[in-house]
Scaffold this motif. Structure first.
Motif, PDB file in Angstrom:
ATOM      1  N   ARG A 298       3.269  -0.002 -12.479  1.00  0.00           N
ATOM      2  CA  ARG A 298       1.875   0.400 -12.605  1.00  0.00           C
ATOM      3  C   ARG A 298       1.783   1.916 -12.828  1.00  0.00           C
ATOM      4  O   ARG A 298       2.780   2.642 -12.731  1.00  0.00           O
ATOM      5  CB  ARG A 298       1.089  -0.006 -11.364  1.00  0.00           C
ATOM      6  N   SER A 329      -4.741   7.386  -6.886  1.00  0.00           N
ATOM      7  CA  SER A 329      -4.674   5.946  -7.131  1.00  0.00           C
ATOM      8  C   SER A 329      -3.199   5.569  -7.026  1.00  0.00           C
ATOM      9  O   SER A 329      -2.402   5.873  -7.926  1.00  0.00           O
ATOM     10  CB  SER A 329      -5.231   5.584  -8.513  1.00  0.00           C
ATOM     11  N   PRO A 331      -0.096   2.889  -6.595  1.00  0.00           N
ATOM     12  CA  PRO A 331       0.370   1.496  -6.684  1.00  0.00           C
ATOM     13  C   PRO A 331       1.014   1.036  -5.382  1.00  0.00           C
ATOM     14  O   PRO A 331       1.722   1.788  -4.718  1.00  0.00           O
ATOM     15  CB  PRO A 331       1.390   1.542  -7.831  1.00  0.00           C
ATOM     16  N   SER A 332       0.762  -0.213  -5.029  1.00  0.00           N
ATOM     17  CA  SER A 332       1.340  -0.778  -3.816  1.00  0.00           C
ATOM     18  C   SER A 332       2.824  -1.066  -4.032  1.00  0.00           C
ATOM     19  O   SER A 332       3.219  -1.545  -5.098  1.00  0.00           O
ATOM     20  CB  SER A 332       0.624  -2.070  -3.437  1.00  0.00           C
ATOM     21  N   PHE A 335       2.559  -5.300  -3.576  1.00  0.00           N
ATOM     22  CA  PHE A 335       1.675  -6.167  -4.354  1.00  0.00           C
ATOM     23  C   PHE A 335       1.352  -5.505  -5.689  1.00  0.00           C
ATOM     24  O   PHE A 335       1.457  -4.286  -5.837  1.00  0.00           O
ATOM     25  CB  PHE A 335       0.387  -6.454  -3.586  1.00  0.00           C
ATOM     26  N   ASP A 336       0.937  -6.319  -6.646  1.00  0.00           N
ATOM     27  CA  ASP A 336       0.558  -5.817  -7.965  1.00  0.00           C
ATOM     28  C   ASP A 336      -0.887  -5.308  -7.912  1.00  0.00           C
ATOM     29  O   ASP A 336      -1.798  -5.876  -8.509  1.00  0.00           O
ATOM     30  CB  ASP A 336       0.718  -6.914  -9.015  1.00  0.00           C
ATOM     31  N   SER A 337      -1.098  -4.226  -7.160  1.00  0.00           N
ATOM     32  CA  SER A 337      -2.425  -3.647  -6.975  1.00  0.00           C
ATOM     33  C   SER A 337      -2.269  -2.179  -6.612  1.00  0.00           C
ATOM     34  O   SER A 337      -1.152  -1.700  -6.370  1.00  0.00           O
ATOM     35  CB  SER A 337      -3.198  -4.393  -5.875  1.00  0.00           C
ATOM     36  N   SER A 338      -3.387  -1.475  -6.570  1.00  0.00           N
ATOM     37  CA  SER A 338      -3.369  -0.051  -6.237  1.00  0.00           C
ATOM     38  C   SER A 338      -4.398   0.244  -5.163  1.00  0.00           C
ATOM     39  O   SER A 338      -5.422  -0.441  -5.045  1.00  0.00           O
ATOM     40  CB  SER A 338      -3.657   0.809  -7.474  1.00  0.00           C
ATOM     41  N   THR A 339      -4.134   1.284  -4.375  1.00  0.00           N
ATOM     42  CA  THR A 339      -5.054   1.776  -3.353  1.00  0.00           C
ATOM     43  C   THR A 339      -5.594   3.123  -3.801  1.00  0.00           C
ATOM     44  O   THR A 339      -4.829   4.006  -4.200  1.00  0.00           O
ATOM     45  CB  THR A 339      -4.337   1.925  -2.003  1.00  0.00           C
ATOM     46  N   ASN A 340      -6.918   3.285  -3.723  1.00  0.00           N
ATOM     47  CA  ASN A 340      -7.566   4.514  -4.175  1.00  0.00           C
ATOM     48  C   ASN A 340      -8.167   5.270  -2.995  1.00  0.00           C
ATOM     49  O   ASN A 340      -8.699   4.662  -2.051  1.00  0.00           O
ATOM     50  CB  ASN A 340      -8.676   4.191  -5.178  1.00  0.00           C
TER      51      ASN A 340
END
Length: 506
Positions: A298, A329, A331-332, A335-340
């Protein structure tokens, strides 16, 4: 013989000025004030053949003290952490909160010479909910807002203010327990006593910046469950802020702006904008885009807001404040997600000579407050260490290096320790019409990582230009870097774009 009426007060002042011409500056000021008082009280007199006018000696007169009095309002931001404990029977995995805090303040100052007395109120939102692992089976602690009211006392030295504060505060928190037979959630506002200290600097007639540390001792909070669970807390905060004074801090003559758009001034501004410790107020917005980050490839985005404020210590020394506020932003790693959110805020203070030789330098402390609003966005630790910068400016060039190393000295005891090094060499070649070529790779080392995972070393560069939009100078650049040495999972390529608003110091 003709008798003339003269203004004896003016003649008396002339004599006083001639007498004190060779005295030290501090003595001149005191004697000059005495002469003014005596001259004003003397009144007109008769004189025989005395000249009505006499040449006035222009003695040096020190600028008046910066006026700190009156109402002010402002905003603040920073990080907070607690070393509390959540006493769950047979388990204490809480460790305390680390959080971003930010909000507004207002107050009033009374100034009597070099002494200041005032009152200040602050209201901050807190941005961190903390799970107690293994979450969510045990508990969750969240902090919502912090309010304080305190008296301030301080010592004033022209544009500098060193202050202490004492008062009280309120913290609104919520907690959730998921214990066998003791499920509960609630919200409470707890009171406590506040003590703090800080420094403030008037960098414009109506504007000041401040840096302060506050300790808020809170009362305990116990759940109504059986068995009862006690949430024991204290709260420490490091915050930077900016205030607007309704009364001007400078006399009208000192507020007069200087407008100059000569080519030589723009060339000087171009070099100052590339020098991290120049006598120049700037607000850079730096976007760092890191491609293919983490196991899911990501994109990581870090927008650094980096205000730089030079502060005049005396005729020989400046203190340069450099703050980095990261909006991240991330990336985790799982998991295939991001934290902002907001990352950890870093503050550097460089002591630098006003009149350096060929080598421009600055040294001082650097610290990072645990202000991240999510664990993945920060270290959870308060970091501290030394920093230094070295700069040379041969014709057409600005070349230097910025160095620092930070160690964890506080924060959440359950988070791993930190020992981190940073080196940022930079070279700028200035061309016509504000254009320049530059490189400024950020080299980092994690001394606590395995030897093969320790270093990140990028190579690359880019192009930039200093220009004006109306009367507003702007420095914009774009650079690309490839990490030739990097830990596993770190990005290979990154793109850095910067837009900086420049405010020359008059």
């Amino acid at each position: 013989m003709q008798i003339k009426q003269v203004d004896w007060s003016e003649t008396f002042l002339v004599i006083c000025l001639r007498v004190v011409a060779d005295l030290e500056e501090a003595t001149v000021q005191r004697v000059f004030l005495i002469c003014i008082a005596a001259g004003l009280l003397s009144g007109p007199a008769l004189a025989s053949d005395l000249p009505v006018k006499a040449p006035i000696y222009k003695a040096p007169i020190a600028a008046p003290l910066y006026n700190w009095g009156g109402f002010y309002v402002g905003a603040n931001f920073g990080g907070g952490w607690s070393n509390g404990s959540l006493n769950i029977p047979g388990n204490n995995l809480y460790g305390g909160l680390t959080e971003f805090v930010g909000g507004v303040q207002a107050g009033y100052n009374f100034q009597a010479g070099h002494f200041l007395f005032g009152v200040e109120g602050e209201f901050d939102g807190a941005g961190f909910g903390h799970p107690v692992f293994p979450a969510p089976t045990l508990a969750f602690v969240d902090q919502h807002w912090i309010g304080t009211v305190a008296g301030r006392v301080g010592l004033v030295d022209d544009r500098w203010l060193v202050f202490a504060k004492l008062g009280g505060g309120w913290v609104n928190s919520s907690a959730t327990l998921n214990l066998p037979g003791a499920a509960w959630n609630g919200t409470s506002t707890n009171t406590g006593w506040l003590a703090g200290a800080g420094i403030e600097y008037g960098f414009k007639s109506h504007w000041t910046v401040k840096l302060e540390y506050d300790y808020l001792g809170l009362s305990n909070w116990s759940s109504p469950t059986v068995p009862s669970v006690a949430l024991n807390r204290d709260l420490q905060m490091v915050k930077a802020g900016i205030n607007y004074k309704f009364e001007s801090g400078l006399p009208a003559v000192a507020e007069a702006p200087k407008h100059s758009h000569e080519p030589s001034d723009d060339e000087d501004l171009q070099k100052k904008s590339q020098n991290p410790i120049a006598d120049l107020v700037s607000v850079p917005f730096q976007s760092n885009t890191n491609f293919n980050t983490g196991p899911f490839n990501r994109t990581q985005e870090v927008l650094n807001i980096q205000p730089v404020v030079p502060m005049h210590l005396n005729d020989d020394w400046n203190v340069i404040s450099r703050t980095i506020i990261p909006l991240v932003s991330q990336p985790s790693p799982f998991f295939d997600s991001s934290t902002n959110g907001i990352g950890d805020i870093t503050q550097s203070l460089f002591v630098s000579p006003v009149h350096p030789g060929p080598l421009i330098w600055g040294v001082g402390p650097v610290f990072t407050v645990p202000s991240a609003n999510d664990p993945i966005l920060g270290t959870g630790k308060f970091l501290f260490g030394p920093t230094a910068v070295l700069v040379v400016t041969p014709p057409h060039w600005v070349i230097g290096v910025l160095l620092n190393n930070q160690w964890s000295v506080g924060g959440n005891p359950l988070r791993p320790p930190v020992n981190a090094f940073l080196a940022q060499p930079f070279a700028n070649y200035n061309m016509a019409h504000g254009w320049y070529l530059n490189t400024s790779p950020i080299i980092t080392a994690d001394w606590l990582a395995a030897s093969g995972e320790r270093w990140t070393v990028p190579v690359g560069g880019g192009i930039g230009r200093v220009f004006r939009v109306g009367d507003q100078p702007i420095n914009a650049s774009i650079q690309a870097y490839y990490n030739v040495i990097r830990p596993i999972g770190a990005p290979a390529w990154s793109l850095r774009t910067t837009v900086a608003l420049l405010f020359p110091v008059n």
